[in-house]
Design a protein around this motif. Structure first.
Motif, PDB file in Angstrom:
ATOM      1  N   LEU A   1       0.967  -1.153   0.036  1.00 36.95           N
ATOM      2  CA  LEU A   1      -0.111  -0.124  -0.082  1.00 36.95           C
ATOM      3  C   LEU A   1       1.068   1.209   0.034  1.00 36.95           C
ATOM      4  CD1 LEU A   1      -3.180   0.873   0.255  1.00 36.95           C
ATOM      5  CD2 LEU A   1      -2.356   0.995   2.857  1.00 36.95           C
ATOM      6  N   ILE A   2       0.771   2.216  -0.797  1.00 42.52           N
ATOM      7  CA  ILE A   2       1.338   3.476  -0.822  1.00 42.52           C
ATOM      8  C   ILE A   2       0.343   4.542  -0.505  1.00 42.52           C
ATOM      9  CG2 ILE A   2       1.245   3.933  -3.305  1.00 42.52           C
ATOM     10  CD1 ILE A   2       4.256   4.717  -3.160  1.00 42.52           C
ATOM     11  N   CYS A   3       0.981   5.647   0.412  1.00 37.27           N
ATOM     12  CA  CYS A   3       0.109   6.732   0.607  1.00 37.27           C
ATOM     13  C   CYS A   3       0.851   7.963   0.426  1.00 37.27           C
ATOM     14  CB  CYS A   3      -0.110   6.596   2.141  1.00 37.27           C
ATOM     15  SG  CYS A   3      -0.976   5.237   2.578  1.00 37.27           S
ATOM     16  N   PHE A   4       0.192   8.907  -0.560  1.00 39.27           N
ATOM     17  CA  PHE A   4       0.806   9.987  -1.039  1.00 39.27           C
ATOM     18  C   PHE A   4       0.311  11.386  -0.133  1.00 39.27           C
ATOM     19  CE2 PHE A   4       1.745   7.556  -4.785  1.00 39.27           C
ATOM     20  CZ  PHE A   4       3.065   7.710  -4.793  1.00 39.27           C
ATOM     21  N   GLY A   5       1.121  12.200   0.244  1.00 38.53           N
ATOM     22  CA  GLY A   5       0.590  13.358   0.864  1.00 38.53           C
ATOM     23  C   GLY A   5       1.332  14.550   0.507  1.00 38.53           C
ATOM     24  N   GLU A   6       1.212  15.586   1.071  1.00 32.39           N
ATOM     25  CA  GLU A   6       2.301  16.935   0.686  1.00 32.39           C
ATOM     26  C   GLU A   6       2.337  17.720   1.860  1.00 32.39           C
ATOM     27  OE1 GLU A   6       2.268  19.174  -3.400  1.00 32.39           O
ATOM     28  OE2 GLU A   6       0.339  19.589  -2.179  1.00 32.39           O
ATOM     29  N   PHE A   7       3.529  18.181   2.289  1.00 29.32           N
ATOM     30  CA  PHE A   7       3.481  19.034   3.403  1.00 29.32           C
ATOM     31  C   PHE A   7       4.079  20.435   2.879  1.00 29.32           C
ATOM     32  CE2 PHE A   7       6.868  21.489   5.904  1.00 29.32           C
ATOM     33  CZ  PHE A   7       6.374  21.380   6.999  1.00 29.32           C
TER      34      PHE A   7
ATOM     35  N   LEU B   1      -5.414   4.694   8.940  1.00 29.09           N
ATOM     36  CA  LEU B   1      -6.738   5.002   9.274  1.00 29.09           C
ATOM     37  C   LEU B   1      -7.613   3.993   8.784  1.00 29.09           C
ATOM     38  CD1 LEU B   1      -7.002   8.897   8.627  1.00 29.09           C
ATOM     39  CD2 LEU B   1      -6.033   7.645  10.829  1.00 29.09           C
ATOM     40  N   ASN B   2      -8.021   3.039   9.896  1.00 32.74           N
ATOM     41  CA  ASN B   2      -8.932   1.962   9.729  1.00 32.74           C
ATOM     42  C   ASN B   2     -10.385   2.402   9.245  1.00 32.74           C
ATOM     43  OD1 ASN B   2      -6.876   0.018   9.924  1.00 32.74           O
ATOM     44  ND2 ASN B   2      -7.020   0.268  12.077  1.00 32.74           N
ATOM     45  N   PRO B   3     -11.308   1.707   8.714  1.00 30.92           N
ATOM     46  CA  PRO B   3     -12.602   1.984   8.429  1.00 30.92           C
ATOM     47  C   PRO B   3     -13.464   2.200  10.085  1.00 30.92           C
ATOM     48  CG  PRO B   3     -11.804   0.441   7.034  1.00 30.92           C
ATOM     49  CD  PRO B   3     -10.756   0.448   7.975  1.00 30.92           C
TER      50      PRO B   3
ATOM     51  N   SER C   1       1.940   2.434  11.289  1.00 30.12           N
ATOM     52  CA  SER C   1       2.533   4.070  11.128  1.00 30.12           C
ATOM     53  C   SER C   1       4.122   3.666  10.773  1.00 30.12           C
ATOM     54  CB  SER C   1       2.421   4.631  12.285  1.00 30.12           C
ATOM     55  OG  SER C   1       3.296   4.336  13.213  1.00 30.12           O
ATOM     56  N   VAL C   2       4.602   4.589   9.856  1.00 27.90           N
ATOM     57  CA  VAL C   2       6.004   4.705   9.374  1.00 27.90           C
ATOM     58  C   VAL C   2       6.494   6.218   9.429  1.00 27.90           C
ATOM     59  CG1 VAL C   2       5.328   4.553   6.902  1.00 27.90           C
ATOM     60  CG2 VAL C   2       7.635   4.043   7.516  1.00 27.90           C
ATOM     61  N   ALA C   3       7.780   5.951   9.396  1.00 23.62           N
ATOM     62  CA  ALA C   3       8.372   7.471   9.484  1.00 23.62           C
ATOM     63  C   ALA C   3       8.747   7.930   7.767  1.00 23.62           C
ATOM     64  CB  ALA C   3       9.473   7.805  10.455  1.00 23.62           C
ATOM     65  N   VAL C   4       8.561   9.079   7.365  1.00 23.05           N
ATOM     66  CA  VAL C   4       8.972   9.406   6.285  1.00 23.05           C
ATOM     67  C   VAL C   4       9.897  10.766   6.350  1.00 23.05           C
ATOM     68  CG1 VAL C   4       7.149   8.104   4.926  1.00 23.05           C
ATOM     69  CG2 VAL C   4       6.924  10.655   5.380  1.00 23.05           C
TER      70      VAL C   4
ATOM     71  N   GLY D   1      -2.116  -3.926   3.583  1.00 27.02           N
ATOM     72  CA  GLY D   1      -3.360  -3.139   4.150  1.00 27.02           C
ATOM     73  C   GLY D   1      -4.142  -2.675   2.828  1.00 27.02           C
ATOM     74  N   ASN D   2      -5.338  -2.401   2.940  1.00 22.82           N
ATOM     75  CA  ASN D   2      -6.456  -1.833   2.302  1.00 22.82           C
ATOM     76  C   ASN D   2      -7.166  -0.683   2.592  1.00 22.82           C
ATOM     77  OD1 ASN D   2      -7.900  -2.429   4.387  1.00 22.82           O
ATOM     78  ND2 ASN D   2      -9.050  -4.308   3.631  1.00 22.82           N
ATOM     79  N   GLN D   3      -6.378   0.134   3.603  1.00 23.52           N
ATOM     80  CA  GLN D   3      -7.023   1.420   4.049  1.00 23.52           C
ATOM     81  C   GLN D   3      -6.871   2.464   2.871  1.00 23.52           C
ATOM     82  OE1 GLN D   3      -4.923  -0.423   5.658  1.00 23.52           O
ATOM     83  NE2 GLN D   3      -5.217  -0.578   7.771  1.00 23.52           N
ATOM     84  N   ARG D   4      -7.722   3.461   2.711  1.00 26.49           N
ATOM     85  CA  ARG D   4      -7.636   4.433   1.616  1.00 26.49           C
ATOM     86  C   ARG D   4      -7.267   5.579   2.230  1.00 26.49           C
ATOM     87  NH1 ARG D   4      -7.232   1.810  -2.605  1.00 26.49           N
ATOM     88  NH2 ARG D   4      -8.983   0.323  -2.953  1.00 26.49           N
TER      89      ARG D   4
END
Length: 180
Positions: free
Chosen positions: A11-17, A35-37, A44-47, A69-72
């Protein structure tokens, strides 16, 4: 952060700071938590930011990869963000121009030019290309290094291919080099 499954069952999660302070930031790290349903938190992981120094008003992409994971969705919490004011003279923001993006055989490709507008030669140049979907969410980014230093007023071409990205509604490119 928005998340999507990858072809290898991760699972890859993208965001922006966005640096909303009045001074540059260095050593940015963010804890990304799934975040679970049922409103509980998951792994969690540090980036870390792809730029060493983040100027005021600048947005940098972030990505977290989870084994499964299948979280969105995921949430980010800043772990470290130090003042970069004392280091600002060690970095130069390069001007990015003539950026064009389009589908290519390897993914989505961004091509353009970086120009050193500093009065000194810059080295250790990094170029970060970020692509967004029509909702404005980050759907991919890639950081590349330019091998050759750039003298004052010099320009160089760059090409960044983002594998796995078929199309993008918009894109942004940042470039930075070290002055010493």
């Amino acid at each position: 952060f928005t998340c999507a499954p990858t072809p290898v069952a991760s699972l890859i999660c993208f965001g922006e700071f966005v640096n909303t302070t009045s001074e540059p930031i260095t050593s940015l790290s963010v804890r990304v938590t799934l975040l679970n349903p049922d409103n509980t938190t998951g792994d969690s992981v540090a980036v870390y930011a792809p730029l060493d120094l983040i100027p005021p008003g600048t947005a940098v992409p972030l990505a977290a990869v989870f084994a499964n994971g299948n979280q969105r969705a995921a949430a980010g919490t800043v772990l470290t963000a130090d003042s970069g004011a004392a280091l600002a003279d060690r970095y130069a923001v390069l001007v990015v121009s003539d950026v064009a993006g389009g589908e290519s055989s390897g993914g989505f490709t961004l091509n353009g030019t970086v120009t050193n507008v500093a009065a000194v030669t810059v080295k250790d140049i990094v170029v970060v290309g970020t692509v967004y979907n029509s909702a404005g969410a980050v759907i991919g980014y890639r950081k590349i290094a330019l091998i050759e230093p750039l003298a004052a007023s010099a320009s160089a071409q760059f090409s960044i291919t983002l594998p796995g990205v078929a199309s993008a509604a918009r894109w942004a490119v940042l470039a930075q080099g070290r002055t010493r």
